[in-house]
Design a protein around this motif. Structure first.
Motif, PDB file in Angstrom:
ATOM      1  N   LEU A 155       3.353   7.957  -0.225  1.00  0.00           N
ATOM      2  CA  LEU A 155       3.584   6.635  -0.807  1.00  0.00           C
ATOM      3  C   LEU A 155       2.266   5.931  -1.107  1.00  0.00           C
ATOM      4  O   LEU A 155       2.120   5.270  -2.133  1.00  0.00           O
ATOM      5  CB  LEU A 155       4.425   5.793   0.150  1.00  0.00           C
ATOM      6  N   GLN A 156       1.297   6.083  -0.221  1.00  0.00           N
ATOM      7  CA  GLN A 156       0.002   5.431  -0.453  1.00  0.00           C
ATOM      8  C   GLN A 156      -0.685   6.025  -1.677  1.00  0.00           C
ATOM      9  O   GLN A 156      -1.309   5.315  -2.467  1.00  0.00           O
ATOM     10  CB  GLN A 156      -0.891   5.554   0.785  1.00  0.00           C
ATOM     11  N   ILE A 157      -0.550   7.343  -1.846  1.00  0.00           N
ATOM     12  CA  ILE A 157      -1.154   8.008  -3.010  1.00  0.00           C
ATOM     13  C   ILE A 157      -0.500   7.489  -4.300  1.00  0.00           C
ATOM     14  O   ILE A 157      -1.175   7.092  -5.251  1.00  0.00           O
ATOM     15  CB  ILE A 157      -0.974   9.545  -2.911  1.00  0.00           C
ATOM     16  N   ALA A 162       0.815  -1.217   0.000  1.00  0.00           N
ATOM     17  CA  ALA A 162       0.000   0.000   0.000  1.00  0.00           C
ATOM     18  C   ALA A 162       0.844   1.262   0.000  1.00  0.00           C
ATOM     19  O   ALA A 162       0.431   2.294  -0.478  1.00  0.00           O
ATOM     20  CB  ALA A 162      -0.936  -0.008   1.193  1.00  0.00           C
ATOM     21  N   GLY A 163       2.023   1.186   0.548  1.00  0.00           N
ATOM     22  CA  GLY A 163       2.844   2.392   0.575  1.00  0.00           C
ATOM     23  C   GLY A 163       4.201   2.079   0.003  1.00  0.00           C
ATOM     24  O   GLY A 163       5.184   1.958   0.703  1.00  0.00           O
ATOM     25  N   TYR A 164       4.277   1.940  -1.289  1.00  0.00           N
ATOM     26  CA  TYR A 164       5.441   1.314  -1.872  1.00  0.00           C
ATOM     27  C   TYR A 164       6.231   2.216  -2.810  1.00  0.00           C
ATOM     28  O   TYR A 164       7.423   2.082  -2.994  1.00  0.00           O
ATOM     29  CB  TYR A 164       4.928   0.123  -2.700  1.00  0.00           C
ATOM     30  N   ALA A 165       5.538   3.126  -3.431  1.00  0.00           N
ATOM     31  CA  ALA A 165       6.060   3.645  -4.681  1.00  0.00           C
ATOM     32  C   ALA A 165       7.040   4.809  -4.621  1.00  0.00           C
ATOM     33  O   ALA A 165       8.198   4.630  -4.273  1.00  0.00           O
ATOM     34  CB  ALA A 165       4.910   3.975  -5.569  1.00  0.00           C
ATOM     35  N   VAL A 166       6.605   5.981  -4.954  1.00  0.00           N
ATOM     36  CA  VAL A 166       7.525   7.072  -5.262  1.00  0.00           C
ATOM     37  C   VAL A 166       7.645   8.044  -4.098  1.00  0.00           C
ATOM     38  O   VAL A 166       6.698   8.269  -3.378  1.00  0.00           O
ATOM     39  CB  VAL A 166       6.987   7.844  -6.481  1.00  0.00           C
TER      40      VAL A 166
END
Ligand code: SF4
Lengths: 578, 202
Positions: free
Chosen positions: A475-477, A445-449
């Motif tokens: 990160l969640q967004i 869920a909170g992985y990305a950029v």
């Protein structure tokens, strides 16, 4: 992808299909699509196994095109495990094939009036649904073999195993890989139980005769795709680490950090870590003639997966992921790679979430049903689930149910869903996401950029504790947005470190859709997905009190660093203030 | 490195199969060296790892299990353990990176430089190489020789006997050539530590 297929499983006279236009859902894909349909069409207070719930299967926005890494698919519904909204994400061939067939979503609705189970066949000529009780209680592997005999080997299957048919809350939906094996799963939240409640055993897809989806701006798309692939290949994580060792490369590092939950989250370090690490796994696979670098779908250039052979060199399962190695390994005190691989195979065959099952077996071990470290006993517990014995039915409903039945306090769940492979006391920022995610405890869920690339919510001071709240939000967004594109989340590290690769991703989407996509649009997309999900959960009865970790994470220091989870409740409540 | 005091084992090995020894590097090998210096000084000047490699390739460093952000202020002491990794995937992997934007997410376990003084004498340090680091530095360190515990080596050769037999050209203990069979019969677990050298020969 200009149509939605709806199958009403409860219609008079048997299942009825309707193919409609996208309507208000135009422009959505993946998680944005599943969460929009569930939020709009499913009553938040309905029973997850009732006729009112819907199971939505949606390929990503770019799936079915030649965009690299675009073969991820989302499965959404009201979750039987959490009671909230769910999006479970999977690789495999399903997204690309469904995308080429032109479907932006398949929605299973209603509930069958009998115990009959159905198979659905979709090709360029349309949709056929047939009752087939000979498929009852088949494991995913036998089921796919049967489908192959019936429909040939140019197909992709979306299916459930016995766990889904028994409507267990840990049941997954399986997607076949490039070798037509049911090894990829939308694992989390019991989505397989909802498919089981709809009476659908398998959806067989055949895209023979269907072209790739064409981009609106072919030149821009082609150039962006080339740059995107180059960016992925030159980054050490996506170009070297993941291809060489898979996600299990994390075992040694998280163990060293003291954040590798061991024996049901009692310590953060596992003495047998190096026996089950990605490095050892890759060496074992190589020595046995397996494959270390392999994609889960055509068009993946990172190829974090592999093929795990048994001692005699015969296929046993796909390369188990880090989360599986941890769940069935360290968390149960087991340091035997072959036993873990066997459990991965059984999970795939029964159709179970490996994280939930590993966490559940560890809780069962705490309850005295088996000893920590006893691999044989763990395998037997899993077989109980496959057989559907009374004990198996308890275990198949996850760690929270098992903990309650056996009177265990130490149950590492949030909103009923088991935590994955990072102890939130050691990596507190991960704990913020576990606590506040709309999905229950979820690592993706909170992985990305990072905030620094997206620039949302102002500049984050990474050195201040409050930074964790801001980071988790951002990160969640970003994750919600990427989950909607069909791109694999593992692209995150190339776009995190390389602004030109981030730009290539935006150009890829713009070139495909014809609309100009900016960083702000990514943020807006992610926020809108989370807003739908939050609103659904609030109406389903969730409050800020559900955005908490179990108390023992605040009270019990985790060795070796002896840390507790120290983020304040009032700070957790700020995550969704934007 | 002063390695003279240990029983030694020299293996001449097929380079394509040397990867099997990387597990030993992953488990940790022992270095007896002058300590009381920074992690950077230790790695670059005592271990002879090039600074450019340290800066660009080694993205995650643990000192006694704590992620290090500044290699200049983290001090190596007697009994320290240093683990080296390339950049890692996943959110948790990214949080472990040196001085990264996500470092605050693991602030509770980060290495904090001590303000007290430190001694500079020879001490024992455990080094672990993970993932790409063992692939890239492993052959060179194995060729130089690593000190490992006898019981670790004993378990290792039992588990990996097949592949060791397949890749082994010759073996010497303390300068004397031995038969392959004997390599597996020696009670390595009875030796506290040994110096293992593995040389790739085509
Ligand atoms: S990187 Fe891994 S998970 Fe992602 S698409 Fe490729 S094989 Fe699948």
């Amino acid at each position: 992808m200009d149509k939605i297929l709806r199958i009403n499983m409860g219609a008079d006279g048997g299942p009825k299909t309707t193919i409609g236009s996208l309507g208000n859902y135009a422009g959505l894909g993946g998680r944005a699509m599943t969460s929009a349909i569930v939020a709009k069409e499913v009553p938040p207070l309905c029973h997850p196994l009732s006729a009112e719930n819907k199971l939505v299967i949606a390929p990503g926005l770019l799936s079915g095109s030649l965009a690299a890494m675009s073969g991820r698919i989302s499965v959404g519904c009201k979750s039987p495990l959490t009671g909230g909204i769910k999006e479970a994400n999977s690789g495999g061939q399903g997204a690309q094939v469904l995308g080429r067939l032109g479907y932006a979503a398949i929605v299973l609705e209603g509930a069958p009036k009998s115990e009959t189970i159905y198979k659905v066949f979709i090709n360029k000529d349309g949709v056929k649904i047939a009752a087939d009780n000979s498929l009852k209680m088949l494991g995913n592997y036998d089921l796919v073999e049967k489908m192959k005999k019936e429909y040939g080997d140019k197909i992709a299957c979306i299916s459930i195993g016995p766990a889904g048919e028994m409507k267990m809350s840990a049941a997954s939906v399986a997607f076949t890989d490039m070798e037509l094996r049911p090894t990829r799963h939308a694992g989390r939240g019991g989505v397989g139980a909802v498919m089981g409640a709809k009476g659908v055993k398998v959806i067989v897809l055949d895209d023979t005769g269907m072209p790739n989806r064409e981009p609106k701006n072919p030149e821009k798309f082609k150039e962006a795709n080339k740059n995107f692939v180059q960016g992925l290949k030159k980054h050490p994580v996506t170009g070297e680490g993941l291809p060489a060792y898979g996600t299990n490369v994390l075992t040694n590092v998280i163990n060293e950090a003291g954040g590798f939950p061991t024996n049901n989250f009692k310590t953060g370090r596992f003495a047998g870590a190096s026996k089950i690490s990605g490095e050892t796994q890759a060496a074992t696979e190589t020595a046995r003639g397996g494959v270390v670098t392999h994609g889960c779908h055509k068009g993946c250039v990172i190829r974090c997966s592999g093929i795990y052979n048994d001692k005699d060199g015969n296929f046993l399962t796909k390369q188990p992921e880090y989360e599986t190695i941890w769940a069935h390994g360290a968390n149960c005190g087991i340091d035997d790679l072959d036993a873990i691989a066997m459990m991965d195979r059984l999970d795939d065959d029964y159709g179970l979430d490996t994280i939930e099952m590993g966490a559940t077996i560890a809780v069962a071990m705490d309850a005295g049903l088996a000893k920590f470290g006893d691999a044989k006993a763990a395998i037997n517990l899993l077989k109980e689930v496959g057989k559907g014995t009374h004990l198996g039915r308890i275990l198949g409903n996850g760690a929270a149910v098992t903990g309650k039945v056996f009177g265990i306090e130490r149950v590492p769940v949030v909103k009923g869903q088991s935590m994955p492979a990072y102890d939130p006391r050691a990596v507190q920022g991960m704990g913020v996401t576990y606590a506040t995610s709309t999905m229950g405890a979820d690592h993706t869920a909170g992985y990305a950029v990072t905030a620094n690339i997206l620039g949302v919510g102002g500049k984050v001071d990474a050195l201040k504790p409050e930074g964790q709240i801001d980071l988790s939000r951002n990160l969640q967004i970003a994750t919600a947005a990427i989950d909607s594109t069909g791109l694999c989340l593992f692209i995150a590290f190339a776009i995190l470190d390389q602004p030109d690769t981030f730009q290539a991703m935006l150009d890829l989407i713009s070139g495909f859709t014809g609309a100009n996509m900016t960083g702000d649009d990514v943020v807006a997309l992610g926020k809108s997905v989370l807003k739908n999900e939050r609103e659904f959960n609030i109406q389903a009865g969730f409050t800020s009190k559900h955005d908490r970790l179990p108390d023992y994470f605040k009270n019990e220091p985790l060795p070796p660093h002896n840390v507790t989870f120290a983020v304040k409740d009032e700070d957790l409540d700020k995550v969704f203030n934007w | 490195m002063n390695n003279a005091a240990f029983p030694s084992l020299l293996l001449s090995f097929e380079p394509g199969r040397i990867f099997i020894f990387f597990q030993l590097l992953e488990n940790g090998f022992i270095v007896k060296e002058k300590i009381g210096c920074s992690v950077k000084e230790f790695l670059c000047n005592r271990m002879f790892i090039e600074q450019e490699y340290l800066d660009n390739r080694i993205q995650t460093i643990f000192l006694n299990g704590k992620p290090v952000d500044d290699v200049n202020s983290a001090i190596v002491r007697d009994g320290s353990s240093i683990s080296l990794s390339a950049a890692m995937p996943g959110l948790a992997g990214a949080t472990m990176r040196r001085g990264g934007t996500l470092a605050s997410m693991r602030s509770g376990i980060s290495y904090v430089p001590a303000e007290t003084g430190f001694d500079s004498f020879e001490g024992k340090v455990t080094i672990k190489f993970f993932n790409l680091i063992s692939k890239e530095l492993g052959p060179e360190f194995l060729n130089r020789g690593i000190i490992i515990e006898g019981k670790t080596f004993s378990g290792f050769i039992v588990t990996n006997r097949k592949i060791i037999e397949a890749g082994l050209f010759s073996a010497e203990t303390d300068g004397v050539k031995i038969e392959t069979e004997k390599l597996f019969n020696i009670k390595w677990e009875d030796k506290a530590e040994l110096l293992l050298k593995v040389t790739g020969i085509k």
